[in-house]
Design a protein around this motif. Structure first.
Motif, short mmCIF file in Angstrom:
data_model
loop_
_atom_site.label_atom_id
_atom_site.label_comp_id
_atom_site.label_asym_id
_atom_site.label_seq_id
_atom_site.Cartn_x
_atom_site.Cartn_y
_atom_site.Cartn_z
N LEU A 110 55.19 103.77 -59.06
CA LEU A 110 54.34 102.98 -58.17
C LEU A 110 54.17 103.71 -56.83
CD1 LEU A 110 53.14 100.26 -58.91
CD2 LEU A 110 55.03 99.14 -57.74
N SER A 120 50.14 112.37 -54.27
CA SER A 120 49.93 110.93 -54.31
C SER A 120 48.83 110.58 -55.28
CB SER A 120 49.59 110.43 -52.91
OG SER A 120 48.37 110.97 -52.46
N LEU A 121 48.55 109.28 -55.46
CA LEU A 121 47.51 108.80 -56.36
C LEU A 121 47.69 109.33 -57.79
CD1 LEU A 121 44.42 108.94 -53.99
CD2 LEU A 121 45.14 106.95 -55.28
N THR A 122 48.96 109.46 -58.19
CA THR A 122 49.28 109.93 -59.53
C THR A 122 49.29 108.72 -60.46
OG1 THR A 122 50.76 111.46 -58.44
CG2 THR A 122 50.94 111.30 -60.83
N PRO A 123 48.49 108.74 -61.55
CA PRO A 123 48.52 107.60 -62.47
C PRO A 123 49.93 107.36 -63.03
CG PRO A 123 46.66 109.03 -62.96
CD PRO A 123 47.50 109.74 -61.95
N ALA A 141 51.85 106.56 -57.14
CA ALA A 141 50.45 106.15 -57.32
C ALA A 141 49.83 105.70 -55.99
CB ALA A 141 50.37 105.02 -58.34
N THR A 142 50.66 105.44 -54.99
CA THR A 142 50.16 104.95 -53.71
C THR A 142 49.44 106.05 -52.94
OG1 THR A 142 52.02 103.41 -53.63
CG2 THR A 142 50.90 103.83 -51.56
N PRO A 143 48.23 105.75 -52.40
CA PRO A 143 47.51 106.79 -51.67
C PRO A 143 48.27 107.25 -50.43
CG PRO A 143 46.19 104.77 -51.86
CD PRO A 143 47.51 104.48 -52.46
#
Lengths: 266, 289
Positions: B251, B264-267, B254-256
């Motif tokens: 989580l 960041s923004l990793t699924p 995945a956070t920008p």
């Protein structure tokens, strides 16, 4: 590379219905004030700004859902500023839009197959079923989803349907208006990764509207910052983040809460 | 005992087997700010509703306890429970437009609770409302008291709801995604306002959000939820230094984070999703219900 879009001195004003007298015309408010920029083919540009900055209005003018009140927009050499509906129709296939809220932009009574397929039929495509299937493949949804209705899908899946509907038309340009702001972080990351891949694979030109500079940094090579209907900064993403020029850009960056307790955020 | 103690709380839709909340335990001490983090459908708002006694009719408590200021809420008769909750807790709702009645002026919407539930006289309630509107930095509070919601901006409406939540000096406020609908610059003002008021009034805050960036700015501790189950409970500093659960780590990744565009923004990886789902299934398997 040749420009896909050339925008010069674009102005747009809309009637302010909140101030409309009972009889007579509503006063007009200037939303876009004298914008000039161009988008080369293959560009991935972010359009960023706060609420009320005019970013969605600009997007809607680019795909001619709104008619500008001044200046000009040229798309691939054609002046589309004041074209009427009939003249726009053949062009519409070439610039597609993905909307912010898939729940209100997908007809709840239509299946996913019909949602993706009927615009194709309207524009005279052949072999629609195959095209719908390939569009679903592209966005990573099983082909069986063509029989489902929007309410049967999660938010991320619905947004994939919005993307499938846009790319099925084989457009040259896609406008994505805040398409991940309603999603959870995990679906947000997935939809962005998908869009990133599609832009590369299909050679699309993309304008990505967002209020979130973190998302823009990941996806876009260039950023246009709008504030009160004017462009305050228009630069390569790396330069903008390294050295933001406009005061508004700096404020916007400073307001982002990074997932880091040590960030100075006063 | 902490000011708010939720123990082993399980909820379900009446007549359905899978639980909405799976034996949730958490506590919020006096003046503490705890985040409830999770994706949509994880049950974070449902916890807030259970605490405030505003669960939808179709949802029942299967087991568990909610203790507020030393009193066992779920064991009390409904009217007594409402009085306790009305006096000690309040809500800052998510959507400032739907939370305000569009056909009534702002003033009475703030004072209603003070007059009808707490029995204040109208003049006292009105002067309290004016003082609070000033505290949330609304210029010309007297005019705003007479305004209708549609005459005000989104940021103004959210300020009014904050003022309204603090009106009866509650000891606990549940804030349900209070800034999700706002843009970043307004979000920052509102968060700093909530944090400042919380500190001045010494109010405990249960802050429901899906944004870990916001958590790192306003909270001291957090509970991470997945499918109605608490997968991690940690102090904020420890969490951001090293999240323990694989789902929490995913989580966070995945956070920008614009300072780290590649990291960041990793699924969320499928293996992580499969593992946390298996964990939920295992918990259901050993549950006695």
């Amino acid at each position: 590379m040749a420009d896909l879009y050339t925008v010069q001195n674009l102005r747009l004003s809309l009637a302010d219905m909140t101030a409309k007298p009972l009889f007579g015309a509503a006063p007009r408010i200037e939303i876009l004030r004298d914008l000039s920029f161009s988008l080369p083919k293959g560009e991935v540009a972010g359009i960023v700004g706060g609420s009320g900055s005019g970013k969605s209005t600009l997007g809607r003018a680019l795909v001619r859902l709104l008619e500008p009140s001044g200046g000009s927009i040229r798309f691939d050499g054609t002046d589309i500023t004041h074209l009427d509906d009939a003249a726009l129709r053949p062009l519409r296939r070439r610039f597609q839009m993905i909307f912010q809220d898939p729940m209100s932009s997908l007809n709840p009574r239509h299946t996913v197959g019909r949602l993706i397929g009927s615009p194709l039929a309207l524009h005279g495509f052949e072999g629609i079923q195959g095209r719908v299937g390939r569009a679903l493949d592209h966005v990573g949804l099983p082909r069986g989803f063509a029989a489902r209705y929007p309410h049967e899908l999660s938010g991320g899946q619905r947004q994939r349907v919005g993307i499938a509907r846009a790319i099925a038309m084989e457009p040259e340009f896609i406008l994505a208006d805040e398409i991940v702001s309603g999603l959870d972080v995990s679906s947000q990351a997935q939809v962005l990764a998908l869009l990133e891949g599609l832009v590369r694979e299909l050679g699309l030109t993309l304008a990505f509207i967002s209020h979130d500079l973190s998302v823009i940094r990941r996806l876009c090579r260039r950023v246009i910052v709008l504030h009160r209907g004017e462009i305050v900064e228009d630069r390569a993403t790396a330069e903008l983040f390294a050295n933001p020029q406009a005061e508004y850009t700096r404020d916007l960056l400073a307001a982002i809460p990074l997932p880091d307790p040590d960030q100075v955020w006063a | 005992m902490p000011f708010l103690q939720v123990s082993n709380l399980s909820l379900r839709i009446i007549g359905e087997t899978p639980r909405l909340l799976r034996s949730v335990s958490l506590s919020v001490g006096a003046g503490e700010v705890r985040a409830l983090v999770g994706e949509s459908g994880a049950g974070k708002s449902m916890i807030g509703k259970a605490i405030l006694g505003i669960l939808p009719r179709a949802v029942e408590v299967v087991e568990g306890e909610v203790w507020l200021d030393g009193q066992n809420l779920l064991a009390m008769p409904p009217m007594a429970r409402r009085r306790i909750i009305g006096a000690k807790a309040a809500l800052i709702p998510q959507d400032p437009l739907t939370a305000l009645n569009p056909s009534r002026r702002i003033g009475p919407q703030i004072t209603d609770r003070l007059v009808h539930i707490l029995g204040w006289d109208r003049a006292r309630a009105e002067s309290r409302a004016l003082a609070l509107l000033e505290e949330v930095q609304i210029t010309d509070p007297a005019r705003v008291m007479r305004a209708y919601p549609h005459e005000l901006s989104g940021g103004m409406r959210q300020r009014i709801l904050i003022a309204s939540a603090f009106a009866a000096e509650p000891k606990l406020i549940v804030a349900d995604e209070p800034t999700t609908a706002l843009d970043v610059t307004v979000q920052k003002q509102i968060l700093r306002l909530i944090k400042g008021m919380q500190e001045r009034h010494g109010t405990a805050l249960l802050f429901v959000t899906h944004d870990l960036g916001v958590v790192s700015k306003v909270c001291q501790s957090l509970s991470v939820l997945y499918a109605g189950m608490v997968v991690e409970d940690a102090p904020v500093r420890d969490f951001f230094a090293a999240p323990r659960h694989a789902y929490s780590r995913a989580l966070l990744a995945a956070t920008p984070k614009y300072t780290d565009p590649e990291g960041s923004l990793t699924p969320v990886p499928q293996t992580v999703m499969d593992a946390v789902r298996a964990e939920v299934a295992a918990a259901d398997g050993v549950w006695h219900g």
